[in-house]
Design an enzyme around this catalytic site. Structure first.
Site, short mmCIF file in Angstrom:
data_model
loop_
_atom_site.label_atom_id
_atom_site.label_comp_id
_atom_site.label_asym_id
_atom_site.label_seq_id
_atom_site.Cartn_x
_atom_site.Cartn_y
_atom_site.Cartn_z
N TYR A 93 0.83 -1.21 0.00
CA TYR A 93 0.00 0.00 0.00
C TYR A 93 0.87 1.26 0.00
O TYR A 93 0.37 2.36 0.11
CB TYR A 93 -0.92 0.03 1.23
CG TYR A 93 -2.06 -0.97 1.20
CD1 TYR A 93 -3.09 -0.86 0.26
CD2 TYR A 93 -2.11 -2.02 2.11
CE1 TYR A 93 -4.13 -1.76 0.23
CE2 TYR A 93 -3.16 -2.93 2.08
CZ TYR A 93 -4.17 -2.79 1.14
OH TYR A 93 -5.21 -3.70 1.12
N TYR A 469 -11.75 -0.69 -0.31
CA TYR A 469 -11.79 -0.40 1.13
C TYR A 469 -10.53 0.34 1.58
O TYR A 469 -10.50 0.98 2.62
CB TYR A 469 -12.02 -1.69 1.94
CG TYR A 469 -10.80 -2.33 2.56
CD1 TYR A 469 -10.45 -2.07 3.89
CD2 TYR A 469 -9.98 -3.18 1.82
CE1 TYR A 469 -9.32 -2.64 4.46
CE2 TYR A 469 -8.87 -3.77 2.39
CZ TYR A 469 -8.53 -3.49 3.70
OH TYR A 469 -7.42 -4.05 4.26
N ARG A 470 -9.52 0.30 0.75
CA ARG A 470 -8.21 0.86 1.13
C ARG A 470 -7.38 0.89 -0.15
O ARG A 470 -7.59 0.07 -1.04
CB ARG A 470 -7.59 -0.10 2.13
CG ARG A 470 -6.28 0.28 2.77
CD ARG A 470 -5.89 -0.83 3.74
NE ARG A 470 -4.68 -0.53 4.46
CZ ARG A 470 -4.10 -1.37 5.32
NH1 ARG A 470 -4.62 -2.56 5.55
NH2 ARG A 470 -3.00 -1.03 5.96
P1 ADP Z 1 1.79 -0.99 9.82
O1 ADP Z 1 3.29 -0.86 9.78
O2 ADP Z 1 1.25 -1.31 11.16
O3 ADP Z 1 1.25 -1.86 8.73
P2 ADP Z 1 1.76 1.78 9.13
O4 ADP Z 1 2.49 2.33 10.27
O5 ADP Z 1 2.47 1.66 7.84
O6 ADP Z 1 1.11 0.41 9.51
O7 ADP Z 1 0.43 2.63 8.95
C1 ADP Z 1 -0.40 2.53 7.81
C2 ADP Z 1 -0.91 3.91 7.44
O8 ADP Z 1 -1.78 4.36 8.46
C3 ADP Z 1 0.17 4.96 7.34
O9 ADP Z 1 0.68 5.06 6.03
C4 ADP Z 1 -0.55 6.23 7.75
O10 ADP Z 1 -1.23 6.80 6.64
C5 ADP Z 1 -1.58 5.74 8.73
N1 ADP Z 1 -1.09 5.86 10.13
C6 ADP Z 1 -0.29 4.99 10.77
N2 ADP Z 1 -0.07 5.34 12.02
C7 ADP Z 1 -0.76 6.49 12.22
C8 ADP Z 1 -0.94 7.33 13.34
N3 ADP Z 1 -0.38 7.02 14.50
N4 ADP Z 1 -1.70 8.44 13.20
C9 ADP Z 1 -2.29 8.71 12.01
N5 ADP Z 1 -2.18 7.94 10.92
C10 ADP Z 1 -1.41 6.84 11.01
#
Ligand code: ADP
Length: 513
Positions: A93, A469-470
């Site tokens: 993503y 959905y995403r």
């Molecule tokens: P994971 O590593 O758990 O799969 P990510 O940290 O890459 O997830 O988060 C996915 C997306 O969600 C990010 O690209 C961002 O757009 C959003 N996101 C993640 N953490 C936050 C946060 N703490 N506050 C706001 N948006 C967030």
């Protein structure tokens, strides 16, 4: 003056240099990254897009909500956009990269405190950098019999990142945002909002009652850029006395229709309580073998090759992974209902004892009891070359619609020579139809084709009313357009009210100031 690789839009090198000094005073030099070498992990993307278009100007790793507030103050002063990530995995993503070029990545991995776990209520309050593995280890070490519901790349990622991007796991608590309760959010003006009951000083019910008083706001901080989530409450499932995993295999692609029709009442009535996966053969096989073992020709993999792989690996065209949870008596009762429902359907039913040593089964069974596994990464070797973009439309849980979506996806992927590597995750009344568009990112021509294919998938699915959905960072504007002008306008008006300078994550979900 320091040389910077990439500058935020409209910010001079001098201002950026000054801002970096101010950031360093907040988080410490060692938690500010601007050199290209230190930024490479934030710029690696698997999707069919040019990483230059998403390149970060830098990254900061704060350790507390107060540091995030102070950072936002500096961003406001110099008008520097920040893109928050929790652990920044977000594979397929956009990984840790931002929707637009020049943003500062706000990497929250150092905010990794498990603030509270209430074993009696089955709740947790955690920071964004906490990983599923860390939380699981904490529960095991403290002998707290609560389960998590991680997504497939489980161990590495964070419950907060997954819930705020509305990801899913595979237990009865599979919808991670649905099972969240209460957020702490840093707003673009530096204020800290606690949602739900959390706004009330000394509230005792922040993690147990979602709605609070007045408008319920949690949803607007998911898949959005209205704030930075610095704490999240979660509901955790009590470990059941017994658990039974099983797989039901249907032989042909067209059987998806029957599979969904039989499953729907079992899901809606909670006979099968978990987020059920219906994995297509190529997804199932992709975690085990590589494409070139079965097919070296042009275009999408041939039907004959898929048949050979299915029989070698003992798989169906569609493989339903589901679980039963409860006391042994409850499980036996429900198992008889499940077996009865599939009787005469042509499906093969396999239980745990039939599947000892089967790696795919073991991986699915683990996910359904909230354990960690990285097996799904095997998918990335299927075609090779490191390219992956998830196309993720929602279908209603009705057989004919699941079949039509499969047919359309196969037709479009086939036109471009890609394979239908897909699964349906059946929630309460819908299926997340997750299609992994796998391509060779080292091949420019194939990467361009993957982009065209993704565009066509999006266009054709939206025309039929099938929304995503995403989506990934390169397609956020386009997917936002498919939801119509009124939604877009309201999203923007909220953005302008909360973040008039566009400091937080411009472009997230197609939302700009
Ligand atoms: P994971 O590593 O758990 O799969 P990510 O940290 O890459 O997830 O988060 C996915 C997306 O969600 C990010 O690209 C961002 O757009 C959003 N996101 C993640 N953490 C936050 C946060 N703490 N506050 C706001 N948006 C967030």
């Amino acid at each position: 003056m320091a040389e910077f690789n990439v500058l935020p839009d409209g910010v001079s090198a001098e201002d950026f240099g000054n801002a970096i000094e101010e950031f360093a005073a907040i988080v410490g030099d060692e938690n500010v990254f601007v050199a290209a070498d230190n930024l490479s992990s934030y710029n690696k993307i698997m999707i069919p897009a040019d990483s230059d278009d998403h390149a970060a100007s830098g990254a900061l790793a704060p350790a507390s909500t107060e540091e995030v507030q102070a950072i936002i103050g500096v961003c406001d002063k110099y008008i520097i956009p920040v893109w928050p990530i929790s652990t920044g995995k977000n594979f397929g993503y956009g990984s840790a990269a931002a929707a637009t070029r020049g943003q500062l990545i706000l990497d929250l991995r150092r905010m990794n405190k498990i603030i509270e776990v209430d074993a009696e209520l089955g709740t947790a309050l955690i920071e964004p950098g906490v990983t599923y593995k860390q939380l699981k280890d904490y529960l095991v070490e403290n002998e707290i019999p609560l389960w998590l519901s991680p997504p497939a790349p489980s161990a590495l990622v964070s419950p907060v990142g997954n819930a705020v991007d509305r990801g899913v796991g595979y237990t009865p608590y599979g919808d991670n945002f649905f099972m969240s309760c209460g957020m702490e959010v840093v707003l673009a003006d530096g204020q800290v909002l606690r949602t739900g009951m959390g706004s009330m000083p000394n509230s005792t019910s922040w993690q147990v009652f979602k709605w609070g008083y007045g408008p319920s706001l949690d949803g607007i901080f998911t898949q959005s850029n209205y704030g930075i989530v610095t704490k999240l409450g979660m509901w955790l499932m009590p470990q059941p006395p017994a658990f039974k995993a099983f797989v039901i295999r249907f032989p042909d692609d067209a059987d998806i229709e029957r599979a969904v029709e039989i499953l729907r009442p079992l899901r809606i009535n909670q006979i099968i309580p978990n987020a059920v996966v219906i994995a297509h053969a190529l997804w199932e096989g992709g975690a085990e073998v590589v494409r070139s073992d079965y097919y070296q020709g042009e275009g999408s993999i041939s039907d004959e090759a898929v048949e050979t792989m299915k029989s070698d690996l003992g798989m169906g065209a569609w493989n339903i992974y589901a679980g039963l949870y409860g006391t042994p008596d409850q499980i036996e009762l429900n198992w008889n209902i499940v077996k009865g429902a599939f009787e005469g359907s042509g499906a093969i039913i396999q239980e745990e004892e039939d599947m000892v040593g089967n790696a795919s089964f073991e991986y699915r069974a683990k996910l359904m009891r909230g354990e960690m596994t990285l097996k799904e990464f095997g998918l990335y070797n299927w075609r090779g070359g490191g390219g992956s973009a998830w196309f993720a439309p929602v279908a209603q849980a009705k057989g004919p619609e699941a079949l039509s979506q499969m047919e359309l996806a196969k037709e479009i992927l086939g036109k471009y020579g890609f394979d239908y590597v897909a699964e349906y995750i059946i929630g309460w009344r819908e299926g997340h139809h997750i299609i992994d568009l796998l391509f060779d990112k080292t091949n420019a021509e194939e990467t361009a084709k993957a982009g065209q294919c993704f565009d066509e998938l999006l266009r054709e699915f939206s025309e039929r009313g099938w929304g995503s959905y995403r989506t990934n960072i390169a397609y956020m504007d386009k997917v936002a357009d498919t939801f119509g002008p009124v939604k877009k306008d309201v999203n923007q008006r909220i953005k302008r009210a909360l973040d008039p300078k566009g400091i937080i994550a411009p472009g997230k979900s197609g939302i700009y100031t």
